[in-house]
Motif scaffolding. Structure first.
Motif, PDB file in Angstrom:
ATOM      1  N   HIS A  91       1.008  12.286  -9.306  1.00  0.00           N
ATOM      2  CA  HIS A  91       0.249  13.498  -9.003  1.00  0.00           C
ATOM      3  C   HIS A  91       1.133  14.737  -9.173  1.00  0.00           C
ATOM      4  O   HIS A  91       0.736  15.716  -9.824  1.00  0.00           O
ATOM      5  CB  HIS A  91      -0.278  13.407  -7.565  1.00  0.00           C
ATOM      6  CG  HIS A  91      -0.924  14.670  -7.050  1.00  0.00           C
ATOM      7  ND1 HIS A  91      -2.285  14.851  -7.052  1.00  0.00           N
ATOM      8  CD2 HIS A  91      -0.389  15.793  -6.525  1.00  0.00           C
ATOM      9  CE1 HIS A  91      -2.561  16.044  -6.555  1.00  0.00           C
ATOM     10  NE2 HIS A  91      -1.429  16.633  -6.214  1.00  0.00           N
ATOM     11  N   GLY A 107      -9.194   4.111   3.073  1.00  0.00           N
ATOM     12  CA  GLY A 107      -8.086   4.728   2.366  1.00  0.00           C
ATOM     13  C   GLY A 107      -7.343   3.735   1.492  1.00  0.00           C
ATOM     14  O   GLY A 107      -7.503   2.516   1.622  1.00  0.00           O
ATOM     15  N   GLY A 108      -6.527   4.274   0.602  1.00  0.00           N
ATOM     16  CA  GLY A 108      -5.675   3.432  -0.221  1.00  0.00           C
ATOM     17  C   GLY A 108      -4.673   2.651   0.600  1.00  0.00           C
ATOM     18  O   GLY A 108      -4.078   1.679   0.109  1.00  0.00           O
ATOM     19  N   LEU A 140      -2.200  19.202  -0.642  1.00  0.00           N
ATOM     20  CA  LEU A 140      -2.609  17.885  -0.157  1.00  0.00           C
ATOM     21  C   LEU A 140      -2.419  17.834   1.353  1.00  0.00           C
ATOM     22  O   LEU A 140      -1.460  18.392   1.882  1.00  0.00           O
ATOM     23  CB  LEU A 140      -1.761  16.779  -0.798  1.00  0.00           C
ATOM     24  CG  LEU A 140      -1.969  16.490  -2.290  1.00  0.00           C
ATOM     25  CD1 LEU A 140      -0.853  15.586  -2.797  1.00  0.00           C
ATOM     26  CD2 LEU A 140      -3.331  15.836  -2.530  1.00  0.00           C
ATOM     27  N   SER A 155       0.829  -1.198   0.000  1.00  0.00           N
ATOM     28  CA  SER A 155       0.000   0.000   0.000  1.00  0.00           C
ATOM     29  C   SER A 155       0.865   1.250   0.000  1.00  0.00           C
ATOM     30  O   SER A 155       0.604   2.198  -0.744  1.00  0.00           O
ATOM     31  CB  SER A 155      -0.921   0.006   1.220  1.00  0.00           C
ATOM     32  OG  SER A 155      -1.800  -1.094   1.199  1.00  0.00           O
ATOM     33  N   VAL A 171     -10.654   5.614  -1.181  1.00  0.00           N
ATOM     34  CA  VAL A 171     -11.109   4.743  -2.273  1.00  0.00           C
ATOM     35  C   VAL A 171     -12.565   4.314  -2.153  1.00  0.00           C
ATOM     36  O   VAL A 171     -13.186   3.929  -3.143  1.00  0.00           O
ATOM     37  CB  VAL A 171     -10.200   3.497  -2.390  1.00  0.00           C
ATOM     38  CG1 VAL A 171      -8.787   3.905  -2.749  1.00  0.00           C
ATOM     39  CG2 VAL A 171     -10.212   2.684  -1.094  1.00  0.00           C
ATOM     40  N   LEU A 187       1.646   6.851  -6.745  1.00  0.00           N
ATOM     41  CA  LEU A 187       0.533   7.738  -7.098  1.00  0.00           C
ATOM     42  C   LEU A 187       0.887   9.187  -6.777  1.00  0.00           C
ATOM     43  O   LEU A 187       0.575  10.103  -7.558  1.00  0.00           O
ATOM     44  CB  LEU A 187      -0.723   7.313  -6.338  1.00  0.00           C
ATOM     45  CG  LEU A 187      -1.985   8.126  -6.640  1.00  0.00           C
ATOM     46  CD1 LEU A 187      -2.346   8.055  -8.125  1.00  0.00           C
ATOM     47  CD2 LEU A 187      -3.152   7.653  -5.774  1.00  0.00           C
ATOM     48  N   LEU A 188       1.539   9.416  -5.639  1.00  0.00           N
ATOM     49  CA  LEU A 188       1.942  10.773  -5.270  1.00  0.00           C
ATOM     50  C   LEU A 188       2.936  11.345  -6.282  1.00  0.00           C
ATOM     51  O   LEU A 188       2.826  12.510  -6.682  1.00  0.00           O
ATOM     52  CB  LEU A 188       2.556  10.773  -3.862  1.00  0.00           C
ATOM     53  CG  LEU A 188       3.088  12.123  -3.368  1.00  0.00           C
ATOM     54  CD1 LEU A 188       1.981  13.179  -3.349  1.00  0.00           C
ATOM     55  CD2 LEU A 188       3.707  11.970  -1.977  1.00  0.00           C
ATOM     56  N   GLU A 197      -5.154   8.615  -0.219  1.00  0.00           N
ATOM     57  CA  GLU A 197      -6.160   8.374  -1.245  1.00  0.00           C
ATOM     58  C   GLU A 197      -7.369   7.733  -0.576  1.00  0.00           C
ATOM     59  O   GLU A 197      -7.239   6.756   0.166  1.00  0.00           O
ATOM     60  CB  GLU A 197      -5.617   7.425  -2.326  1.00  0.00           C
ATOM     61  CG  GLU A 197      -6.640   7.086  -3.405  1.00  0.00           C
ATOM     62  CD  GLU A 197      -6.197   5.965  -4.325  1.00  0.00           C
ATOM     63  OE1 GLU A 197      -6.882   5.751  -5.345  1.00  0.00           O
ATOM     64  OE2 GLU A 197      -5.191   5.286  -4.016  1.00  0.00           O
ATOM     65  N   ALA A 253       1.103   4.082  -2.900  1.00  0.00           N
ATOM     66  CA  ALA A 253       0.786   5.467  -2.558  1.00  0.00           C
ATOM     67  C   ALA A 253       1.902   6.399  -3.001  1.00  0.00           C
ATOM     68  O   ALA A 253       1.651   7.500  -3.508  1.00  0.00           O
ATOM     69  CB  ALA A 253       0.549   5.597  -1.051  1.00  0.00           C
TER      70      ALA A 253
END
Length: 436
Positions: A17, A45-46, A27, A6, A36, A13-14, A34, A10
């Motif tokens: 982003h 959360g993610g 943020l 996880s 979900v 993904l950050l 995240e 994350a």
């Protein structure tokens, strides 16, 4: 999925982003979260963890996550039609406008739908400046009205004022926020006297006398849920009436009974504005916004104007279902009761924590202002640590205020007594484990 997996996902993904989003798009948290999925007042959360959500999508998730009546209304409409535009009749738009016009208490009201709070306030400025043939506007210090060109001009918080350029000429007046006011030590009646004297002075000295409107939040959102003493808005409205200045009540955060005092919060002050802006929670998270105003004011616009996506069938279905849910489940009364319980618990906590300068709010709009103990010096670093620790212990809350040192506690209006007790227990642990 393991915690390590996880965390790795994350971080990826950050990074993505940050590659495509602007630097100024903030943020929360050192390790951004995240979200979900959600159900009721809880979200997943993610990171795989379940959190108690006491921020409600920045107040937009008005009645909770995954509410079946709202989900089904969206699903049903999506099967039939997603879009048509305001060039065609939209039955659900008319039905929603009728409900809002009724609750607005504005005689012969007209409603125009848009897609966001910023666009709603821009529309209010369009109609009032057109009607007055003036670009002069009054706004409150500590206000927040949006991120667009005109709304930034009337935002009285430096951290949210992206530019000094503006299509409007704005004069700022006292908001009624006592904690940091030079009038703050005065008794209520004298405090309001001082604010009203200042209002008259500003109208007389900084305007031509032809003022398009005054825009005001009944309780300031980004400003840290500051609200004035009783009588402030009633006497403000009396002065505005003397000068023929319409009042625009910005109810984007405070509308639909969230404060527990009235369906539109300005009404609880004994004031009936000429126009009301709304957005956020009306469709429980779907994009929506709008203005309700008297026919004379709304129809001051003579040019053609439509809204391609404003009032679209999908958002209208969600909003009608949301309003019906609020009324059918008496959520305004619930907001009042749960808000009182939270305020009592938080004020009790403040008695033993000198880092809490003030606890304030109405209904489910509660602010906790954090300071350096023994002073009124804003303690932003402490606020950030509290926000992080609350997440660590399973509670999501927000942050705001003029100086970024106010915790914002805004659960959905359907929050239960047990969930409020759980949140208070977590908050007590957070403060016990976090030094100022």
């Amino acid at each position: 999925m393991t915690d390590q997996t996880s965390a790795s996902e994350a971080h990826v993904l950050l990074a993505r982003h940050r590659q495509v989003m602007p630097d100024w798009m903030a943020l929360y948290y050192e390790e951004p979260l995240e979200i979900v999925s959600g159900s009721g007042r809880h979200v997943v959360g993610g990171d795989g963890r379940t959190y108690l959500d006491f921020f409600g999508g920045l107040l937009a998730t008005m009645v909770g996550h995954g509410v079946e009546e709202i989900v089904e209304a969206i699903r049903s409409q999506a099967r039939k039609l997603l879009h048509s535009s305001t060039l065609y009749l939209i039955r659900q738009q008319v039905e929603l406008a009728e409900k809002i016009a009724k609750h607005s208490r504005i005689p012969d009201a007209r409603v125009f739908f848009v897609n966001s709070g910023s666009e709603a306030v821009e529309t209010a400025f369009l109609i009032t400046t057109t009607a007055a043939k003036s670009n002069q506007v009054l706004a409150l210090r500590g206000s927040y009205h949006g991120r667009t060109f005109g709304t930034v001009a009337t935002t009285g918080i430096r951290a949210w004022s992206a530019t000094s350029l503006s299509p409007l000429q704005v004069s700022y007046v006292h908001s009624g926020y006592r904690y940091r006011s030079p009038f703050g030590a005065l008794p209520d009646e004298q405090f309001v006297d001082a604010c009203i004297d200042e209002l008259r002075t500003i109208i007389e000295t900084t305007t031509s006398g032809q003022v398009a409107c005054m825009i005001a939040e009944p309780i300031q959102g980004a400003g840290g849920f500051a609200s004035p003493p009783d009588g402030f808005f009633r006497r403000t409205k009396a002065v505005l009436d003397e000068y023929g200045i319409p009042l625009v009540s910005d109810e984007i955060q405070s509308g639909w009974g969230r404060t527990g005092r009235d369906f539109f919060s300005m009404h609880a002050h004994g004031v009936e504005p000429e126009a009301i802006t709304f957005a956020k929670g009306l469709a429980n998270g779907m994009s929506i916004g709008g203005v309700v105003a008297s026919a004379d004011l709304m129809n001051a616009v003579q040019a053609n104007s439509i809204s391609t996506a404003g009032g679209n069938p999908l958002a209208m279905a969600a909003a009608n279902a949301t309003l019906d849910y609020i009324l059918d489940h008496e959520l305004q009364a619930n907001a009042d009761a749960r808000g009182r319980e939270l305020l009592v618990g938080l004020r009790s906590l403040a008695e033993s924590h000198p880092g809490i300068g003030e606890v304030r709010g109405e209904g489910l709009m509660i602010g906790v202002e954090l300071v350096v103990p023994g002073t009124k010096t804003p303690n932003v670093a402490y606020t950030l640590r509290i926000l992080e620790k609350a997440r660590e212990l399973g509670l999501l809350i927000g942050r705001g205020g003029l100086l970024g040192n106010v915790l914002r506690i805004t659960p959905p209006m359907s929050v239960t007594k047990d969930e409020c007790l759980t949140a208070l227990s977590i908050v007590r642990d957070v403060f016990a484990q976090t030094a100022p």
